[in-house]
Design a protein around this motif. Structure first.
Motif, PDB file in Angstrom:
ATOM      1  N   ALA A 158      72.652   0.600  74.346  1.00  0.00           N
ATOM      2  CA  ALA A 158      73.604   1.498  74.249  1.00  0.00           C
ATOM      3  C   ALA A 158      73.808   2.418  75.772  1.00  0.00           C
ATOM      4  N   ARG A 159      72.743   2.376  76.574  1.00  0.00           N
ATOM      5  CA  ARG A 159      72.664   3.089  77.733  1.00  0.00           C
ATOM      6  C   ARG A 159      72.553   2.167  79.171  1.00  0.00           C
ATOM      7  N   ASP A 160      72.492   0.854  78.650  1.00  0.00           N
ATOM      8  CA  ASP A 160      72.377  -0.049  80.038  1.00  0.00           C
ATOM      9  C   ASP A 160      73.486   0.221  80.871  1.00  0.00           C
ATOM     10  N   GLN A 161      73.232   0.140  82.141  1.00  0.00           N
ATOM     11  CA  GLN A 161      74.201   0.437  83.367  1.00  0.00           C
ATOM     12  C   GLN A 161      74.109  -0.448  84.167  1.00  0.00           C
ATOM     13  N   SER A 162      73.586  -1.769  83.923  1.00  0.00           N
ATOM     14  CA  SER A 162      73.362  -3.152  84.917  1.00  0.00           C
ATOM     15  C   SER A 162      74.770  -3.634  85.408  1.00  0.00           C
ATOM     16  N   TYR A 163      75.761  -3.302  84.621  1.00  0.00           N
ATOM     17  CA  TYR A 163      77.149  -4.140  84.972  1.00  0.00           C
ATOM     18  C   TYR A 163      77.328  -3.339  86.420  1.00  0.00           C
ATOM     19  N   PHE A 164      77.232  -2.031  86.191  1.00  0.00           N
ATOM     20  CA  PHE A 164      77.642  -1.194  87.525  1.00  0.00           C
ATOM     21  C   PHE A 164      76.879  -1.287  88.640  1.00  0.00           C
ATOM     22  N   LEU A 165      75.888  -2.062  88.668  1.00  0.00           N
ATOM     23  CA  LEU A 165      74.570  -2.204  89.700  1.00  0.00           C
ATOM     24  C   LEU A 165      74.486  -3.531  90.024  1.00  0.00           C
ATOM     25  N   PHE A 166      75.443  -4.413  89.858  1.00  0.00           N
ATOM     26  CA  PHE A 166      75.377  -5.898  90.183  1.00  0.00           C
ATOM     27  C   PHE A 166      75.299  -6.141  91.729  1.00  0.00           C
ATOM     28  N   ALA A 167      76.031  -5.132  92.179  1.00  0.00           N
ATOM     29  CA  ALA A 167      76.168  -5.307  93.840  1.00  0.00           C
ATOM     30  C   ALA A 167      74.834  -4.890  94.606  1.00  0.00           C
ATOM     31  N   THR A 168      73.942  -4.510  94.011  1.00  0.00           N
ATOM     32  CA  THR A 168      72.702  -3.902  94.550  1.00  0.00           C
ATOM     33  C   THR A 168      71.877  -5.300  95.224  1.00  0.00           C
ATOM     34  N   THR A 169      71.815  -4.987  96.637  1.00  0.00           N
ATOM     35  CA  THR A 169      71.164  -6.267  97.375  1.00  0.00           C
ATOM     36  C   THR A 169      69.628  -6.390  97.018  1.00  0.00           C
ATOM     37  N   ARG A 170      69.011  -7.514  97.410  1.00  0.00           N
ATOM     38  CA  ARG A 170      67.764  -7.859  97.315  1.00  0.00           C
ATOM     39  C   ARG A 170      66.729  -6.631  98.103  1.00  0.00           C
ATOM     40  N   ALA A 171      67.219  -6.443  99.567  1.00  0.00           N
ATOM     41  CA  ALA A 171      66.624  -5.337 100.227  1.00  0.00           C
ATOM     42  C   ALA A 171      66.730  -3.958  99.561  1.00  0.00           C
ATOM     43  N   GLN A 172      67.670  -3.473  98.901  1.00  0.00           N
ATOM     44  CA  GLN A 172      67.921  -2.350  98.133  1.00  0.00           C
ATOM     45  C   GLN A 172      66.909  -2.186  97.002  1.00  0.00           C
ATOM     46  N   LEU A 173      66.934  -3.550  96.136  1.00  0.00           N
ATOM     47  CA  LEU A 173      66.056  -3.503  95.139  1.00  0.00           C
ATOM     48  C   LEU A 173      64.758  -3.540  95.334  1.00  0.00           C
ATOM     49  N   LEU A 297      80.705 -11.910  96.355  1.00  0.00           N
ATOM     50  CA  LEU A 297      79.576 -12.176  95.571  1.00  0.00           C
ATOM     51  C   LEU A 297      78.312 -11.731  96.176  1.00  0.00           C
ATOM     52  N   ASN A 298      77.509 -11.103  95.243  1.00  0.00           N
ATOM     53  CA  ASN A 298      76.201 -10.841  95.492  1.00  0.00           C
ATOM     54  C   ASN A 298      75.386 -11.281  94.635  1.00  0.00           C
ATOM     55  N   TRP A 299      74.196 -12.113  94.884  1.00  0.00           N
ATOM     56  CA  TRP A 299      73.504 -12.967  94.179  1.00  0.00           C
ATOM     57  C   TRP A 299      72.163 -12.510  94.171  1.00  0.00           C
ATOM     58  N   LEU A 300      71.544 -12.417  93.254  1.00  0.00           N
ATOM     59  CA  LEU A 300      70.057 -11.879  93.039  1.00  0.00           C
ATOM     60  C   LEU A 300      69.093 -12.817  92.523  1.00  0.00           C
ATOM     61  N   GLY A 301      69.549 -13.986  91.967  1.00  0.00           N
ATOM     62  CA  GLY A 301      68.734 -15.115  91.331  1.00  0.00           C
ATOM     63  C   GLY A 301      68.602 -16.175  92.355  1.00  0.00           C
TER      64      GLY A 301
END
Length: 372
Positions: A158-173, A297-301
């Motif tokens: 109910a609180r998940d915010q992952s949709y809004f953080l998809f553009a987080t890069t590997r370096a930022q993560l 596109l931002n890809w983390l996989g």
């Protein structure tokens, strides 16, 4: 309660910068960071303060919230700094929001904010302050995988915010920490009360911070007055059915506000022709989408393509899909037709709980056209 901030060295010699919005979530993060034994610095960005103008203090950027963040920092005995980023926020978020509406697209400003001011400028500030990491109050999980940190959905759906953080890069993560990702919201408030934080029962903001009362049209009209110019409402064959009061009042999938009577079946906005200032309407079946082309596109996989799911709205259920990479981004192909897919939205791809990445929807292919 103790949280492992994964600092890579003893907390007593480390420094954590916490992004403090003045709400309960980031305040609890600051408290958890202080409990770790590390030196903690709270940072608040002044982005857009409409609180004074409308007499409202529940938005993330209002002056009252800056005061609340400082009060919490004082309570915790940590340093607190406020940085004025209003100009950068206006250019990268507010004006982009207005321009997207002008183009007939459906903007997602919270993604733009995280992508720019928060996870670029704020992260740079944290590094300048010599921090070992930047911690935020987002409900998302950072999981250490075989190839480094991964972005996962929050434990509380109910609180998940992952949709809004998809553009987080590997370096930022690699540099970010999300201590609330494993916690339900009621427990976060309970922690705030136990700590005696003044924001423990502060209501969550329900609106985009710079959109008072959810009136998107008023904000866009103020930034881009020409957005209120009238135009035609037409069917898919180009027949004029009525007139509209400006493209800013419509998004793809909308039914309300068309004010067209005498039709055999309900009509929905199926496309917006920004150049001609036309709103194109049709039956609900015309909204069914099978394919969407993505840009930015931002890809983390890794190289996952099949067995995935995609979300095209923050509150939507992930839909089974396949991803096909391309030279300019890629495309997603839904297993069954998906509704409510519009240019300008973000499409986020998941493998189970893990966020693989995502991009911005540029165009869609209607399921009925593919079938033909």
């Amino acid at each position: 309660m103790q949280v492992d901030f994964q600092l890579g060295r003893p907390a007593q010699g480390a420094r954590i910068v916490v992004a403090m919005s003045g709400g309960v979530d980031s305040s609890v993060v600051a408290a958890l960071a202080a409990r770790s034994g590390a030196e903690v610095i709270g940072v608040t960005l002044q982005l857009y303060d409409h609180g004074e103008a409308i007499g409202r203090t529940k938005t993330c950027c209002a002056g009252q919230d800056i005061y609340d963040a400082k009060t919490v920092a004082d309570r915790l005995g940590i340093a607190h700094y406020v940085f004025d980023y209003e100009s950068a926020f206006r250019g990268s978020v507010i004006e982009r929001f207005a321009d997207e509406y002008m183009r007939g697209r459906t903007p997602i400003p919270c993604v733009s904010c995280n992508q720019g001011v928060k996870f670029t400028d704020l992260l740079g500030l944290a590094r300048d302050l010599g921090a070992d990491c930047l911690a935020t109050g987002h409900y998302v999980r950072r999981v250490l995988g075989a190839n480094g940190p991964e972005l996962h959905r929050a434990a509380d759906p109910a609180r998940d915010q992952s949709y809004f953080l998809f553009a987080t890069t590997r370096a930022q993560l690699d540099y970010l920490r999300f201590p609330l990702g494993d916690l339900p919201k009621p427990l976060v408030r309970e922690l705030a009360r136990d700590l005696g934080l003044v924001v423990a029962d502060k209501p969550d903001s329900q609106d985009i911070c710079f959109v008072p009362g959810g009136d998107y049209a008023a904000v866009v009209k103020k930034v881009r007055p020409e957005a209120a110019e009238e135009g035609e409402i037409v069917d898919r064959d180009g027949r004029v059915l009525g007139r509209h009061r400006g493209l800013i009042h419509f998004t793809v999938g909308q039914r309300r506000g068309l004010e067209i009577g005498g039709q055999k079946e309900p009509l929905y906005v199926v496309r917006i022709d920004a150049e001609a200032r036309r709103v194109v309407v049709g039956p609900k079946s015309a909204l069914a989408v099978r394919t969407a082309r993505l840009s930015g596109l931002n890809w983390l996989g890794e190289d996952q393509r099949d067995g995935l799911s995609a979300k095209v709205r923050s509150m939507a259920r992930p839909a089974p899909a396949r991803f096909e990479p391309g030279s300019d981004g890629g495309s997603i192909h839904f297993d069954t037709p998906e509704y409510g897919v519009a240019p300008g939205q973000a499409a986020v791809l998941y493998e189970g709980e893990r966020v693989l990445g995502g991009g911005w929807i540029e165009e869609t292919a209607a399921a009925e056209l593919e079938a033909a």
